[in-house]
Design an enzyme around this catalytic site. Sequence first.
Site, PDB file in Angstrom:
ATOM      1  CD  GLU A 216      -2.981  -1.019   2.295  1.00 51.91           C
ATOM      2  OE1 GLU A 216      -4.151  -1.409   2.092  1.00 51.91           O
ATOM      3  OE2 GLU A 216      -2.597  -0.606   3.401  1.00 51.91           O
ATOM      4  CD  GLU A 406      -3.868  -5.859   2.636  1.00 53.39           C
ATOM      5  OE1 GLU A 406      -4.728  -5.156   3.231  1.00 53.39           O
ATOM      6  OE2 GLU A 406      -2.650  -5.669   2.737  1.00 53.39           O
TER       7      GLU A 406
END
Length: 508
Positions: A216, A406
Amino acid sequence: MAFPEHFLWGGATAANQLEGAYLEGGKGLSIADVMTCGGKSRFKVDLPAIKPEYQKFLSKMRYVTFEKDGQDGACIAFKQNTYPDHGTPKIVEGEYYPNHEAIDFYHHYKEDIALMAEMGFKAYRMSIAWSRIYPNGDDDAPNEEGLAFYDRVFDELLKYGIEPIVTLSHYEMPLALSMKYQGFANRKLVDIFYKYCATVFERYAGKVKYWLTFNEINSIIHSSYVNAGVFANDRQLSEYASYHQMLASAKVCQLAHEKYPHFKIGCMISSSIPYAYTCKPEDNLEALKSYDLRVNYYSDTMVRGYLPEYKIKDLERRGIKLPIMEEDRAILEKGTVDFISISYYQTSIAAASDDGLKMAEGNMIRHIANPHLKTSEWGWSIDPVGLRYTLNYLYDRYHKPIMIVENGLGAFDTLNEDKTVHDAYRISYLQEHLSEVKKAIEIDGVDVMGYTSWGCIDLVSCSSGQMSKRYGFVYVDRDDDGNGTLARYPKDSFYWYQHIIETNGEEL
């Protein structure tokens, strides 16, 4: 069939959220090792400008403990504007740090991988704790005990035919690099990271094919410390750190492509598409520009190989000049990724002005509420169709394979007396999201490589540090105070996901 024959079904975790053993096997402290459990710290962070309805969610977020002028204190890990001037992160006596033991995967990895195999996992997305390999980050030689641990983990996965998907940096930079260099704000981290990656590439070249550089990478807009080790409320340092991370990613990609041609290297983006609040042109323009700066900047640079013009102009307006060196352009051009991986949990709303609009209040987020969507117990909007929208957007923009690494529902689970967990809400959430993935592949023609649900076994929450915010298919007997036997119990979703994998998603 909608899902490809070799679709990578599996689950995802991060080392700092499940391994524990935070000082065993020669491991050094990481930036996660000074992060508390939400609501458990003895410190209070003053937030006078925050509305009460939002404060109740902030109170569940984890703190970073630090020392400043001889006094101990704390700030909110994912709220950079609460960071102190000239503070030093440290472990403070009397505080509870859930990562220190977590769910003790370090000693339970064989049991946990056996459960993954029982579900039928084709892949397991995990991370290497950088501070297990180089305890201080800039050590002369790697730590053999740490390298040997991941040898054992990879061997166990491969024994069951489970493909490792390895994140090289997942919010667990060695703490010493943050304290000594201000993390990736310092260009020296580019070469330090490169050395670490070169070490693990060489060691595991025969065991790992899929690699992700930074988890991320765009989350730095929330937290420069958790993302990049920058413990300062300084926008310029954050921008330096982002640039250096993308430069480091490019150098590592180039190394992999030249020396290990069988490797596949991906970037990892937190993707949260903003919808325009109305059909007003101004709202739509705001949605476009906000997504450019919060998401596209990072993926554009790592996939296309150059800094986009809209970001250059944004930096100019802020008076920030990136520390670009002459050779950087060639590095970025040559070091593009092979595929895109994303985390996807929610969407948001964008408007030219939010005056008078109802706000969605949740931990980590505060944006305009979407009246058409339900929210999780932590205030995150639930939008399965938004995942299909996101996949189409990314594939149209880049035409690179996409991996969803995710996606999952954090919820309070109840362990019944017979050691069962009836989590129909989680099954419903995953079923709805996977149905949209199937449509993206079958109807829209998006090239989706795999799906690894977060986190496949209960672990410490990244945003709150809680165990009670559970995502897994496997219940772990551990509470927010660190009590429990650490026993593992499959939930109803365990057997549901087992069937999904067995039928390759054809019986959703």
